[in-house]
Design a protein around this motif. Structure first.
Motif, PDB file in Angstrom:
ATOM      1  N   LYS A   1      69.926  70.172  69.432  1.00 24.13           N
ATOM      2  CA  LYS A   1      68.529  70.426  69.783  1.00 24.13           C
ATOM      3  C   LYS A   1      67.572  69.963  68.696  1.00 24.13           C
ATOM      4  O   LYS A   1      66.523  69.413  68.969  1.00 24.13           O
ATOM      5  CB  LYS A   1      68.333  71.943  69.990  1.00 24.13           C
ATOM      6  CG  LYS A   1      68.362  72.343  71.419  1.00 24.13           C
ATOM      7  CD  LYS A   1      67.843  73.755  71.749  1.00 24.13           C
ATOM      8  CE  LYS A   1      67.952  74.849  70.752  1.00 24.13           C
ATOM      9  NZ  LYS A   1      67.786  76.202  71.343  1.00 24.13           N
ATOM     10  N   TYR A   2      67.974  70.238  67.431  1.00 19.50           N
ATOM     11  CA  TYR A   2      67.045  69.961  66.335  1.00 19.50           C
ATOM     12  C   TYR A   2      67.401  68.662  65.599  1.00 19.50           C
ATOM     13  O   TYR A   2      67.095  68.504  64.426  1.00 19.50           O
ATOM     14  CB  TYR A   2      66.968  71.177  65.379  1.00 19.50           C
ATOM     15  CG  TYR A   2      66.567  72.458  66.122  1.00 19.50           C
ATOM     16  CD1 TYR A   2      65.240  72.597  66.562  1.00 19.50           C
ATOM     17  CD2 TYR A   2      67.484  73.447  66.415  1.00 19.50           C
ATOM     18  CE1 TYR A   2      64.873  73.735  67.283  1.00 19.50           C
ATOM     19  CE2 TYR A   2      67.116  74.594  67.116  1.00 19.50           C
ATOM     20  CZ  TYR A   2      65.806  74.735  67.553  1.00 19.50           C
ATOM     21  OH  TYR A   2      65.433  75.834  68.265  1.00 19.50           O
ATOM     22  N   SER A   3      68.077  67.752  66.309  1.00 23.46           N
ATOM     23  CA  SER A   3      68.402  66.450  65.705  1.00 23.46           C
ATOM     24  C   SER A   3      67.877  65.324  66.609  1.00 23.46           C
ATOM     25  O   SER A   3      67.614  65.557  67.797  1.00 23.46           O
ATOM     26  CB  SER A   3      69.918  66.249  65.582  1.00 23.46           C
ATOM     27  OG  SER A   3      70.486  67.257  64.818  1.00 23.46           O
TER      28      SER A   3
ATOM     29  N   ARG B   1      61.966  82.034  65.111  1.00 25.96           N
ATOM     30  CA  ARG B   1      62.197  80.600  65.143  1.00 25.96           C
ATOM     31  C   ARG B   1      61.503  80.006  63.934  1.00 25.96           C
ATOM     32  O   ARG B   1      60.509  80.535  63.455  1.00 25.96           O
ATOM     33  CB  ARG B   1      61.603  79.988  66.411  1.00 25.96           C
ATOM     34  CG  ARG B   1      62.126  80.642  67.695  1.00 25.96           C
ATOM     35  CD  ARG B   1      61.790  79.819  68.914  1.00 25.96           C
ATOM     36  NE  ARG B   1      62.540  78.586  68.931  1.00 25.96           N
ATOM     37  CZ  ARG B   1      62.123  77.469  69.577  1.00 25.96           C
ATOM     38  NH1 ARG B   1      60.972  77.473  70.226  1.00 25.96           N
ATOM     39  NH2 ARG B   1      62.836  76.370  69.558  1.00 25.96           N
ATOM     40  N   ALA B   2      62.026  78.928  63.420  1.00 22.14           N
ATOM     41  CA  ALA B   2      61.383  78.273  62.274  1.00 22.14           C
ATOM     42  C   ALA B   2      60.002  77.793  62.696  1.00 22.14           C
ATOM     43  O   ALA B   2      59.785  77.453  63.867  1.00 22.14           O
ATOM     44  CB  ALA B   2      62.239  77.107  61.800  1.00 22.14           C
ATOM     45  N   THR B   3      59.089  77.815  61.714  1.00 20.72           N
ATOM     46  CA  THR B   3      57.699  77.496  62.015  1.00 20.72           C
ATOM     47  C   THR B   3      57.557  76.150  62.724  1.00 20.72           C
ATOM     48  O   THR B   3      56.823  76.019  63.701  1.00 20.72           O
ATOM     49  CB  THR B   3      56.893  77.471  60.696  1.00 20.72           C
ATOM     50  OG1 THR B   3      57.552  78.313  59.753  1.00 20.72           O
ATOM     51  CG2 THR B   3      55.490  77.971  60.917  1.00 20.72           C
TER      52      THR B   3
ATOM     53  N   VAL C   1      73.638  72.603  57.364  1.00 17.40           N
ATOM     54  CA  VAL C   1      75.044  72.970  57.523  1.00 17.40           C
ATOM     55  C   VAL C   1      75.103  74.474  57.787  1.00 17.40           C
ATOM     56  O   VAL C   1      74.682  75.285  56.964  1.00 17.40           O
ATOM     57  CB  VAL C   1      75.884  72.650  56.258  1.00 17.40           C
ATOM     58  CG1 VAL C   1      77.340  73.054  56.480  1.00 17.40           C
ATOM     59  CG2 VAL C   1      75.763  71.190  55.880  1.00 17.40           C
ATOM     60  N   PHE C   2      75.579  74.858  58.968  1.00 19.79           N
ATOM     61  CA  PHE C   2      75.822  76.270  59.273  1.00 19.79           C
ATOM     62  C   PHE C   2      77.315  76.521  59.128  1.00 19.79           C
ATOM     63  O   PHE C   2      78.120  75.731  59.591  1.00 19.79           O
ATOM     64  CB  PHE C   2      75.357  76.609  60.689  1.00 19.79           C
ATOM     65  CG  PHE C   2      73.861  76.778  60.778  1.00 19.79           C
ATOM     66  CD1 PHE C   2      73.293  78.041  60.640  1.00 19.79           C
ATOM     67  CD2 PHE C   2      73.038  75.677  61.013  1.00 19.79           C
ATOM     68  CE1 PHE C   2      71.917  78.203  60.734  1.00 19.79           C
ATOM     69  CE2 PHE C   2      71.664  75.842  61.097  1.00 19.79           C
ATOM     70  CZ  PHE C   2      71.085  77.106  60.959  1.00 19.79           C
ATOM     71  N   THR C   3      77.673  77.612  58.446  1.00 20.81           N
ATOM     72  CA  THR C   3      79.079  77.888  58.178  1.00 20.81           C
ATOM     73  C   THR C   3      79.450  79.301  58.611  1.00 20.81           C
ATOM     74  O   THR C   3      78.629  80.209  58.505  1.00 20.81           O
ATOM     75  CB  THR C   3      79.369  77.753  56.664  1.00 20.81           C
ATOM     76  OG1 THR C   3      78.859  76.484  56.232  1.00 20.81           O
ATOM     77  CG2 THR C   3      80.855  77.849  56.348  1.00 20.81           C
TER      78      THR C   3
END
Ligand code: ADP
Length: 888
Positions: A764-766, A827-829, A869-871
């Motif tokens: 979504k965010y790429s 959600r991020a701004t 990177v989400f871990t």
């Protein structure tokens, strides 16, 4: 009636002889026995003799015998007497003798006169008789009543010279009766005592023919006994008056020295008082000083005049050199009374010879020990030149006086000793009061600042205990450590004098705080934890050394370099819960604290603990309130987001369905399929959204309530399924890089959901050509680089885990948003301004799922424009023996 009326200047006023009473009694006796005269001799126990105290007779007797030859003891010429008798017996006239011949009628005062020694030398007032001497000594010795003629008296008893004996009236017959003391008082008191002869009464007749009869003997004895009783009573009454006088004076003595004793004033008062009670010719006050173990002679009077210079130059002697004094005062615990007339042995020479001269020639000696409980503080010695000068009753009065003086001296000593500390104690009291009110103000006022309280606490503790350093160690949340929260040092020793970091050039306060943050002592399982359970304890240098071995740098420096010799550690308890420990000490000092100081520190700690708790609670409430406000804000934001999120698929659904309805005749089957697909997709979006929202509400903050099917989950299968599901809707390629055969502990459905969500976000965010990669591998927890907020001490660092990372090259997340994105509805701004849809629930739900399965999920790395990177990790499991790959 007073003696003044009697006009008896020749009689020495004697306190012990009640003249008026005796006169009255003798008058009575003369009346009762119808005689002319009577005299009374009283026993003097000081000299062991009888002394004539009163001689009384009828005036008429004198008148009647006027004209008789003086100097002749003849009774031959008795005409006048006969006449008198005849007249009076036959005719009871107004004549005095006549009147008095009637028994039981006492002559009036006007009818009797005192016989002076000049007037008549027979039984003169002041004459003394020893035992067996004269008729008085004889009757006394025999304890028998005697009736005799005058001639017989002269022949057998009279011991004086008969040559030129001056008599103005010559007796004819005598009745001599002993006065036996009543034993009633002693019987009542249960004591058995030989009755004493306290006097002898002589009655006489002067008229010829007037005789005493044998039957009158018993009567006379009875009368005499009554007189004895009267005298005894009188003595008791006088004693009583004297005693109450003494008591009044004793009271004066005791109030004269309430707190301080001026020795000079004390000894003169003691002397004055003792002299009022007994005869004192010499006096010696000796004190014993427990501190120096020496005996001082502080005051002496020798033969009535004070011995000078004693208080300035006390003769200090150790008790060994005064063993008799020591024995008498220390062991025998008694008042020592010596009859010096019979003193020969020399046993008590030590007591009798001293600053007050040689007292061995005195008549009586009395030593009164000064004792406070069992402690000897001194003694009072007095002597009199008279033998038997000190009687039981007087000694009792003196003992009482000595007791009062002893207490006064002890009080004065204590007062002297505590005078210095009273001031300090007062200051402490004031301080404690101030602290009390300070804490009370804090706990009720709006100033609920934990830091402030802690600083006040340590400062007050140092001042109360008079130490140069005071530290409050707080237990960490998990009780693993004690962390310094506040420290106070007097200006002499500052904690930042310790060269903690010599390169650091910080202002004092910063340096302080910097240092405190580093001071951390091990608590759980340490000696400190073990000891504090018992209450307060001392941390000594060897314990500090031991502890230092388990410490990090800050703790080690603190324990080894702050001069700990003996640090008093006081538990700080809120109810039964240990909040921390208060440590007070003065560096390099090996000081033991007094129970009162420890008590005060315990009280202070308890107060501080509740004040801190109150403040903490207040802070927590404030935090909760802030959180609540934040939540409200988020909800508002969510409403905007949600309505937007809901409206988008809804408008798609309504748009396409309207189109289908209106254009149903004109559209072809392919178009119908496309529209239906759009509607289905939008419906799916709606369903997903609604599901997420329900899920988020359901898990809320209580994540444990999740209904999970925990078991081994094959990671590879989960990732593959997620990728397959997603790849239909996304443009980007998803790469995987995974160790073979990784199994994790979890719920298969949730594991897949988490992976799907992370991959969905990455896509979504790429940008469309962005690279997405899943990397997974096995490791142990200790090797995982967890962010601080995800660190959990309760998890075993050796836990085998599988680490899963989702990399993307997308827009990234601004630094300030990185923590917030895991919160509900956040959600991020930057996402709020892009057309990318989202509810801000995904990451929140994912984190809860992972945590519920025993793992952690975090943003490992992200920078704006550089991807993220989400871990997450989950516990690693061995592959099940029978594997049905199909279920995953
Ligand atoms: P949603 O994606 O539905 O908005 P999430 O909880 O999944 O909600 O994510 C929260 C926010 O985190 C997103 O709105 C987005 O701003 C940010 N975010 C999540 N994943 C990424 C990512 N891979 N790249 C950039 N931003 C992301």
């Amino acid at each position: 009636m007073s003696t003044a009326i009697w006009g008896e200047p020749e009689l020495q006023p004697d306190q012990n002889v009640p003249t008026a009473l005796l006169t009255h009694l003798l008058q009575q006796m003369i009346g009762q026995f119808a005689c002319t005269g009577a005299c009374i001799a009283l026993y003097d126990d000081q000299y062991d003799q009888m002394e004539i105290r009163l001689h009384l007779r009828l005036r008429e007797a004198h008148v009647a015998t006027t004209g008789l030859t003086r100097g002749g003891a003849s009774n031959e010429s008795s005409n006048i007497h006969d006449r008198h008798i005849t007249v009076n017996l036959g005719d009871p006239s107004n004549s005095a003798i006549g009147r008095l011949k009637r028994p039981s009628q006492a002559p009036s005062l006007d009818d009797v006169e005192l016989v002076s020694p000049q007037q008549n030398e027979l039984f003169p007032v002041g004459a003394i008789y020893r035992l067996k001497q004269d008729v008085i000594g004889y009757v006394w010795h025999k304890n028998e009543t005697h009736i005799m003629r005058h001639e017989d008296y002269l022949a057998f008893f009279y011991t004086g010279s008969q040559e030129g004996l001056q008599v103005d009236v010559v007796p004819t017959w005598y009745l001599v009766v002993p006065m036996q003391e009543s034993t009633l008082v002693d019987e009542v008191r249960g004591r058995e005592k030989q009755p004493r002869i306290t006097g002898v009464i002589v009655l006489y007749q002067t008229v010829a023919g007037a005789v005493f009869q044998q039957k009158q003997r018993a009567e006379a004895r009875e009368f005499a006994e009554r007189i004895a009783l009267y005298i005894q009573n009188d003595q008791l009454r006088r004693r009583q008056i004297r005693s109450s006088d003494y008591l009044k004076q004793l009271q004066n003595i005791s109030t004269a020295f309430p707190t301080s004793v001026q020795l000079a004033k004390l000894v003169t008062t003691v002397h004055d008082f003792a002299s009022k009670v007994v005869d004192v010719s010499s006096m010696l006050i000796t004190l014993y000083d427990r501190d120096t173990k020496k005996i001082y002679e502080v005051f002496a009077i020798q033969d009535g005049s004070p011995v000078d210079d004693l208080p300035e130059n006390p003769r200090a002697i150790p008790p060994e050199e005064r063993p008799v004094w020591w024995r008498v005062t220390q062991q025998e615990e008694k008042t020592l009374l010596l009859d010096l007339a019979h003193y020969e042995l020399g046993d008590y020479d030590e007591l009798l010879i001293g600053s007050w001269g040689d007292q061995r020639k005195a008549g009586s000696f009395l030593l009164l020990p000064m004792k406070m409980f069992n402690r000897v503080i001194g003694s009072l010695c007095i002597t009199s030149m008279h033998p038997n000068a000190y009687q039981e009753e007087e000694i009792q009065v003196l003992e009482t006086m000595v007791q009062i003086v002893t207490v006064s001296i002890e009080n004065a000593k204590l007062y002297e000793r505590s005078r210095q500390t009273v001031h300090a104690a007062k200051q402490r009291e004031e301080l404690l009061a101030a602290m009390n009110s300070a804490l009370q103000t804090i706990s009720v006022s709006t100033v609920l600042d934990v830091n402030d309280i802690q600083h006040k606490f340590v400062e007050s503790a140092a001042k109360l205990a008079h130490t140069e350093m005071s530290i409050f160690f707080q237990c960490s949340a998990n009780s693993e450590h004690l962390i310094v929260q506040a420290a106070y040092e007097t200006p002499k020793v500052r904690i930042d004098d310790i060269e903690f970091d010599e390169h650091e050039q910080l202002p004092n306060q910063d340096k302080h705080e910097n240092l405190f943050e580093k001071i951390r002592l091990p608590f759980k399982g340490s000696t400190l934890e073990y000891l504090v359970v018992e209450g307060f304890f001392y941390l000594d240098d060897s314990m500090a050394e031991e502890l230092a071995k388990e410490c990090d740098e800050g703790g080690t420096i603190f324990l080894l370099e702050t001069g700990i010799k003996k640090m008093l550690m006081v538990p700080v308890l809120y109810q039964a819960e240990l909040i921390g420990i208060l440590g007070v000490h003065t560096p390099k000092q090996n000081r033991k604290f007094r129970p009162t100081e420890i008590g005060m520190l315990l009280a202070l700690s308890a107060q501080a603990a509740s004040a801190m708790r109150n403040a903490q609670m207040y802070e927590e409430i404030q935090e909760a309130y802030a959180e609540q406000q934040q939540l409200d804000k988020l909800k508002d934001e969510f409403l905007v987001t949600a309505s937007h999120e809901l409206r988008t698929p809804l408008s798609a659904i309504s748009g396409y369905s309207t189109l289908l309805k209106r254009q149903s005749g004109r559209i072809n089957p392919q178009q119908i399929t496309r529209f239906a697909g759009k509607i289905a997709s939008a419906t799916q979006q709606l369903t997903d959204l609604v599901n997420s929202m329900t899920e988020a509400t359901k898990i809320g903050t209580v994540d444990k309530k999740l209904d999970l099917q925990i078991g081994p989950v094959q990671l590879q299968a989960a990732v593959e399924m997620a990728v397959n599901l997603l790849s239909v809707n996304i443009e980007q390629k998803i790469m995987t890089q995974m160790e073979a055969d990784l199994w994790v502990k979890g719920d298969p459905l949730r594991v897949r959901q988490v992976i799907t969500n992370l991959l969905d976000n990455a896509a979504k965010y790429s940008l469309e050509d962005g690279r997405i990669e899943v990397i997974a591998g096995a490791t142990v927890l200790s090797k995982v680089d967890l962010p601080e907020d995800q660190f959990d001490v309760e998890v075993d660092p050796h836990l085998p885990v599988v680490l899963v990372q989702v990399h993307d090259e997308g827009q990234g997340i601004d630094y300030e948003d990185q923590q917030k994105i895991f919160e509900k509805f956040v959600r991020a701004t930057r996402s709020l301004t892009t057309p990318v849809r989202g509810s801000g629930l995904g990451l929140f739900i994912c984190r809860r799922y992972i945590e519920a399965m025993g793992g952690k999920l975090w943003l490992e790395q992200s920078a704006p424009g550089e991807g993220s990177v989400f871990t997450f990790y989950l516990q690693r499991m061995d592959a099940p023996v029978e594997v049905d790959k199909g279920t995953n």
